[in-house]
Scaffold this motif. Structure first.
Motif, PDB file in Angstrom:
ATOM      1  N   SER A  44      -0.706  12.495 -10.310  1.00 63.12           N
ATOM      2  CA  SER A  44      -1.138  12.423 -11.348  1.00 63.12           C
ATOM      3  C   SER A  44      -1.878  11.073 -12.248  1.00 63.12           C
ATOM      4  O   SER A  44      -2.773  11.215 -13.466  1.00 63.12           O
ATOM      5  CB  SER A  44       0.021  11.939 -12.865  1.00 63.12           C
ATOM      6  N   LEU A  45      -1.845   9.864 -11.326  1.00 60.84           N
ATOM      7  CA  LEU A  45      -2.629   8.417 -12.081  1.00 60.84           C
ATOM      8  C   LEU A  45      -4.182   8.371 -11.400  1.00 60.84           C
ATOM      9  O   LEU A  45      -4.818   7.753 -12.029  1.00 60.84           O
ATOM     10  CB  LEU A  45      -1.988   7.293 -12.143  1.00 60.84           C
ATOM     11  N   LYS A  46      -4.870   9.212 -10.652  1.00 55.75           N
ATOM     12  CA  LYS A  46      -5.836   9.404  -9.862  1.00 55.75           C
ATOM     13  C   LYS A  46      -6.626   7.749  -9.580  1.00 55.75           C
ATOM     14  O   LYS A  46      -7.092   7.285 -10.350  1.00 55.75           O
ATOM     15  CB  LYS A  46      -6.715  10.037 -10.894  1.00 55.75           C
ATOM     16  N   PRO A  47      -5.479   7.407  -8.781  1.00 54.43           N
ATOM     17  CA  PRO A  47      -5.701   5.711  -7.994  1.00 54.43           C
ATOM     18  C   PRO A  47      -7.642   5.681  -7.245  1.00 54.43           C
ATOM     19  O   PRO A  47      -7.007   7.045  -7.070  1.00 54.43           O
ATOM     20  CB  PRO A  47      -4.675   5.167  -7.995  1.00 54.43           C
ATOM     21  N   ASP A  48      -8.151   4.381  -7.406  1.00 50.40           N
ATOM     22  CA  ASP A  48      -9.051   4.916  -6.766  1.00 50.40           C
ATOM     23  C   ASP A  48      -8.680   4.259  -5.006  1.00 50.40           C
ATOM     24  O   ASP A  48      -8.781   4.956  -4.200  1.00 50.40           O
ATOM     25  CB  ASP A  48     -10.008   3.563  -6.370  1.00 50.40           C
ATOM     26  N   ILE A  49      -6.699   3.759  -5.209  1.00 52.11           N
ATOM     27  CA  ILE A  49      -7.050   3.597  -3.512  1.00 52.11           C
ATOM     28  C   ILE A  49      -5.118   3.903  -4.195  1.00 52.11           C
ATOM     29  O   ILE A  49      -4.769   3.086  -4.450  1.00 52.11           O
ATOM     30  CB  ILE A  49      -7.306   2.094  -2.859  1.00 52.11           C
ATOM     31  N   CYS A  50      -3.932   4.023  -2.579  1.00 55.19           N
ATOM     32  CA  CYS A  50      -2.919   3.576  -2.293  1.00 55.19           C
ATOM     33  C   CYS A  50      -2.803   3.585  -1.587  1.00 55.19           C
ATOM     34  O   CYS A  50      -3.606   3.185  -0.516  1.00 55.19           O
ATOM     35  CB  CYS A  50      -2.377   5.652  -2.139  1.00 55.19           C
ATOM     36  N   VAL A  51      -2.224   2.007  -1.155  1.00 55.22           N
ATOM     37  CA  VAL A  51      -1.787   1.253  -0.565  1.00 55.22           C
ATOM     38  C   VAL A  51      -0.744   1.491   0.336  1.00 55.22           C
ATOM     39  O   VAL A  51       0.231   1.963  -0.603  1.00 55.22           O
ATOM     40  CB  VAL A  51      -1.506  -0.365  -0.708  1.00 55.22           C
ATOM     41  N   MET A  52      -0.042   2.342   1.608  1.00 50.19           N
ATOM     42  CA  MET A  52       0.829   2.745   2.062  1.00 50.19           C
ATOM     43  C   MET A  52       1.708   2.582   2.937  1.00 50.19           C
ATOM     44  O   MET A  52       0.938   1.656   3.730  1.00 50.19           O
ATOM     45  CB  MET A  52       0.648   4.323   1.994  1.00 50.19           C
TER      46      MET A  52
END
Length: 200
Positions: A44-52
């Motif tokens: 939904s937010l379409k971030p460039d990067i996800c830190v997981m």
């Protein structure tokens, strides 16, 4: 760059987000407390990067990365872990993960890693890289299957019937796995394989 932080420990998630938000070129657009929520927020937010985080309820960081990879989603994944497990690293690379860092890395190291990943490079903690490259999984898929079932406490006969093999063949696979892992017995072999993430 727009970043999503996914971490099941609330205090760490909040601290990490606040520190990253202080960087001029990083905007934390969302925080997720488990893998399922992370996947929904990425879509939904379409971030460039996800830190997981690697270990999260409902779906692990690696499960999410594999789902994004299968869907050809453009969000880049950086995994944070306390675990130096070669199996995790190999699985992450196959799922297109771009960064693999220790949770106790300084925030400057994480920020620099995110910039590198955003620029199309990979980022792996030096402390992790050496141990990962040196530790290749020596087990075949069949040996891993046999060890997984042995981990559940099944005797050779039951494992044999589940895998449509003879009990003798199962004992041979167990013996091979014990030898390859330089283990004392099957319990020891299961422990060594688990520690390295080779049964996941």
């Amino acid at each position: 760059m727009r970043v999503l932080v996914a971490e099941d420990q609330g205090m760490l998630r909040g601290a990490l987000s606040a520190l990253l938000d202080l960087e001029e070129d990083i905007e934390v657009v969302g925080q997720a407390e488990d893998g399922e929520e992370a996947l929904e927020m990425i879509r939904s937010l379409k971030p460039d990067i996800c830190v997981m985080d690697i270990e999260m309820p409902k779906m692990t960081g690696l499960d999410v990365a594999e789902k994004l990879w299968a869907d050809k989603h453009p969000c880049l994944v950086v995994i944070l872990t306390t675990f130096s497990r070669a199996g995790y690293f190999q699985r992450a690379m196959k799922a297109g993960v771009k960064g693999f860092l220790l949770k106790d890395s300084p925030i400057d190291e994480l920020s620099a890693a995110l910039r590198n990943v955003n620029a199309g490079k990979r980022a792996v903690s030096p402390d992790l890289a050496l141990s990962f490259w040196e530790a290749e999984n020596p087990l075949t898929e069949r040996e891993r299957e046999v060890l997984r079932l042995a981990r559940e406490g099944l005797p050779a006969g039951d494992i044999a019937s589940q895998l449509f093999l003879s009990a003798g063949t199962v004992r041979n696979y167990l013996s091979e796995a014990i030898q390859k892992l330089d283990a004392k017995n099957r319990i020891d072999a299961i422990g060594i394989a688990e520690k390295n993430g080779w049964l996941d």
